[in-house]
Write a protein that holds these residues in place. Structure first.
Motif, mmCIF file in Angstrom:
data_model
loop_
_atom_site.group_PDB
_atom_site.id
_atom_site.type_symbol
_atom_site.label_atom_id
_atom_site.label_comp_id
_atom_site.label_asym_id
_atom_site.label_seq_id
_atom_site.Cartn_x
_atom_site.Cartn_y
_atom_site.Cartn_z
ATOM 1 N N LEU A 56 0.822 -1.199 0.000
ATOM 2 C CA LEU A 56 0.000 0.000 0.000
ATOM 3 C C LEU A 56 0.864 1.260 0.000
ATOM 4 N N SER A 57 1.398 1.585 -1.151
ATOM 5 C CA SER A 57 2.173 2.814 -1.323
ATOM 6 C C SER A 57 1.680 3.527 -2.571
ATOM 7 N N ALA A 58 1.904 4.837 -2.609
ATOM 8 C CA ALA A 58 1.430 5.635 -3.736
ATOM 9 C C ALA A 58 2.035 5.167 -5.049
ATOM 10 N N GLY A 59 3.226 4.599 -4.995
ATOM 11 C CA GLY A 59 3.870 4.112 -6.209
ATOM 12 C C GLY A 59 3.173 2.937 -6.848
ATOM 13 N N ASN A 60 2.312 2.267 -6.086
ATOM 14 C CA ASN A 60 1.555 1.131 -6.611
ATOM 15 C C ASN A 60 0.123 1.509 -6.958
ATOM 16 N N ALA A 61 -0.105 2.784 -7.237
ATOM 17 C CA ALA A 61 -1.473 3.282 -7.442
ATOM 18 C C ALA A 61 -2.213 2.513 -8.522
ATOM 19 N N GLY A 62 -1.554 2.220 -9.635
ATOM 20 C CA GLY A 62 -2.225 1.543 -10.730
ATOM 21 C C GLY A 62 -2.756 0.185 -10.339
ATOM 22 N N GLU A 63 -1.929 -0.619 -9.668
ATOM 23 C CA GLU A 63 -2.342 -1.955 -9.250
ATOM 24 C C GLU A 63 -3.403 -1.875 -8.158
ATOM 25 N N ILE A 64 -3.255 -0.928 -7.218
ATOM 26 C CA ILE A 64 -4.247 -0.766 -6.156
ATOM 27 C C ILE A 64 -5.604 -0.419 -6.756
ATOM 28 N N MET A 65 -5.620 0.495 -7.718
ATOM 29 C CA MET A 65 -6.888 0.889 -8.341
ATOM 30 C C MET A 65 -7.519 -0.276 -9.097
ATOM 31 N N ARG A 66 -6.702 -1.053 -9.802
ATOM 32 C CA ARG A 66 -7.233 -2.194 -10.557
ATOM 33 C C ARG A 66 -7.904 -3.190 -9.618
ATOM 34 N N ILE A 67 -7.228 -3.532 -8.528
ATOM 35 C CA ILE A 67 -7.778 -4.480 -7.558
ATOM 36 C C ILE A 67 -9.027 -3.906 -6.893
ATOM 37 N N SER A 68 -8.937 -2.646 -6.484
ATOM 38 C CA SER A 68 -10.032 -2.028 -5.736
ATOM 39 C C SER A 68 -11.293 -1.900 -6.568
ATOM 40 N N GLU A 69 -11.150 -1.507 -7.827
ATOM 41 C CA GLU A 69 -12.325 -1.389 -8.691
ATOM 42 C C GLU A 69 -12.957 -2.755 -8.944
ATOM 43 N N ALA A 70 -12.137 -3.793 -9.120
ATOM 44 C CA ALA A 70 -12.675 -5.138 -9.300
ATOM 45 C C ALA A 70 -13.415 -5.602 -8.050
ATOM 46 N N LEU A 71 -12.866 -5.304 -6.882
ATOM 47 C CA LEU A 71 -13.525 -5.638 -5.622
ATOM 48 C C LEU A 71 -14.859 -4.915 -5.490
ATOM 49 N N ARG A 72 -14.854 -3.628 -5.794
ATOM 50 C CA ARG A 72 -16.084 -2.837 -5.640
ATOM 51 C C ARG A 72 -17.193 -3.379 -6.532
ATOM 52 N N ARG A 73 -16.862 -3.652 -7.775
ATOM 53 C CA ARG A 73 -17.884 -4.141 -8.699
ATOM 54 C C ARG A 73 -18.413 -5.517 -8.261
ATOM 55 N N ALA A 74 -17.510 -6.396 -7.850
ATOM 56 C CA ALA A 74 -17.934 -7.738 -7.431
ATOM 57 C C ALA A 74 -18.773 -7.680 -6.159
ATOM 58 N N ALA A 75 -18.355 -6.868 -5.203
ATOM 59 C CA ALA A 75 -19.100 -6.760 -3.954
ATOM 60 C C ALA A 75 -20.469 -6.132 -4.185
ATOM 61 N N ARG A 76 -20.536 -5.180 -5.098
ATOM 62 C CA ARG A 76 -21.819 -4.546 -5.415
ATOM 63 C C ARG A 76 -22.802 -5.572 -5.976
ATOM 64 N N GLU A 77 -22.288 -6.524 -6.737
ATOM 65 C CA GLU A 77 -23.149 -7.552 -7.328
ATOM 66 C C GLU A 77 -23.500 -8.652 -6.333
ATOM 67 N N GLN A 78 -22.542 -9.037 -5.485
ATOM 68 C CA GLN A 78 -22.718 -10.221 -4.649
ATOM 69 C C GLN A 78 -23.100 -9.932 -3.203
#
Length: 342
Positions: free
Chosen positions: A187-209
């Protein structure tokens, strides 16, 4: 110079997260509560949110707040929170930005060394204590709405990630919360791209399930926002959280530790017996800046065990702005391009 609209604002950030505060240029906003005013904005005035948050006047990480007249006689001011894809009922960083703007610009009187006031957010009344010295707000603390966990250690299937263990909790917004270690991301700012990819996938899946509805307001559903958590990286901190704001695209990192996210995280920790009443929780964000949370009391919300959290942090004014809309501007509601989180 021509303008079909002129909006004035105070530019503020809270521990790194920008929260523009609109002070003039809004139409009359009807409603018998700030929540109703927020609903009117979403239905009838959403062009203002888009104008102020999208490029060229905004950017994907920017939040915005509209100062409005409160409806509750106990409140000194009201505010509507606007983000890239939604109108959150509550936000910690935006509350800090609003208080800083109200007091440092003289909209409300500053009393040193402590100013106490009440704000009406869409989520309800927020009691605020602002430490003030030499005309500067040096700390904003507030008693947030009750926070509670709806799901603990629930499993969801996330496309591209597989099975993930998550919590769903309310801290003023509904969060899907997951430990970052299960995805192998730091969890560092330098990993923003990967954090956003994971987080958006989590949000969409949790919203559905694992879709949830607030037990006291059926108009509030979720989860609408995601939070990855991990161990603290700095001395004196309790943990680190990185929240990804939904943008309609790849997402954007909350630059601060996220106030409502901190409260939701504390509710989960308390539900597991890991955080007690009266105990501080110092939360780091991706920049290493911190919010301090505390469980002030416990309560019940619609049958859920809940905590009454407080949160504190600091805001800084960095500009005063006048935003114009030329009647011939081809982008009267701004634009979003996917190369920058949108």
């Amino acid at each position: 110079m021509r303008a079909s609209r002129l909006i004035t604002s105070v530019e503020v950030h809270a521990e790194g997260e920008p929260g523009r505060v609109i002070t003039g240029g809004l139409p009359p906003i009807p409603g018998n509560s700030v929540f109703e005013k927020m609903q009117w904005m979403a239905a009838e005035g959403d062009h203002i949110r888009k104008l102020m948050l999208r490029e060229p006047r905004g950017h994907p990480a920017l939040c915005c707040n509209a100062l409005v007249e409160p409806c509750d006689p106990r409140a000194d001011a009201g505010f509507i929170i606007m983000e890239q894809t939604e109108y959150p009922p509550m936000s910690g960083s935006n509350t800090i930005c609003v208080v800083t703007a109200l007091l440092e610009t003289g909209i409300l009187p500053m009393i040193e060394p402590v100013t106490e006031l009440v704000l009406e957010a869409p989520a309800g009344l927020i009691e605020v204590r602002a430490d003030c010295t030499g005309g500067k707000v040096t700390r904003v603390g507030f008693r947030n709405v009750p926070a509670f966990a709806v799901h603990l250690d629930a499993w969801i299937e996330v496309p591209g990630l597989g099975a993930a263990r998550v919590d769903i909790a309310w801290g003023g917004m509904f969060f899907v919360i997951a430990e970052a270690a299960q995805f192998g991301v730091e969890l560092s700012a330098g990993n923003a791209g990967e954090i956003m990819r994971i987080s958006e996938a989590l949000r969409r899946a949790a919203r559905e399930q694992l879709q949830v509805t607030h037990p006291e307001n059926a108009a509030i559903t979720g989860p609408t926002i995601s939070q990855l958590t991990g161990p603290a990286q700095g001395a004196g901190a309790s943990g680190r959280s990185v929240v990804t704001l939904a943008t309609g695209g790849a997402g954007a990192l909350d630059r601060s530790p996220c106030g409502t996210g901190t409260c939701a995280r504390m509710a989960c920790l308390h539900a597991r017996g890991l955080l007690e009443v009266g105990q501080d929780y110092v939360n780091e964000g991706p920049l290493g800046t911190r919010f301090t949370g505390r469980i002030e009391d416990v309560t019940q919300v619609g049958g859920f065990d809940a905590i009454v959290p407080s949160l504190s942090g600091q805001g800084w004014i960095y500009g005063l702005s006048q935003h114009l809309l030329d009647p011939d501007d081809p982008f009267p509601e701004g634009f979003a391009i996917g190369d920058f989180g949108g």
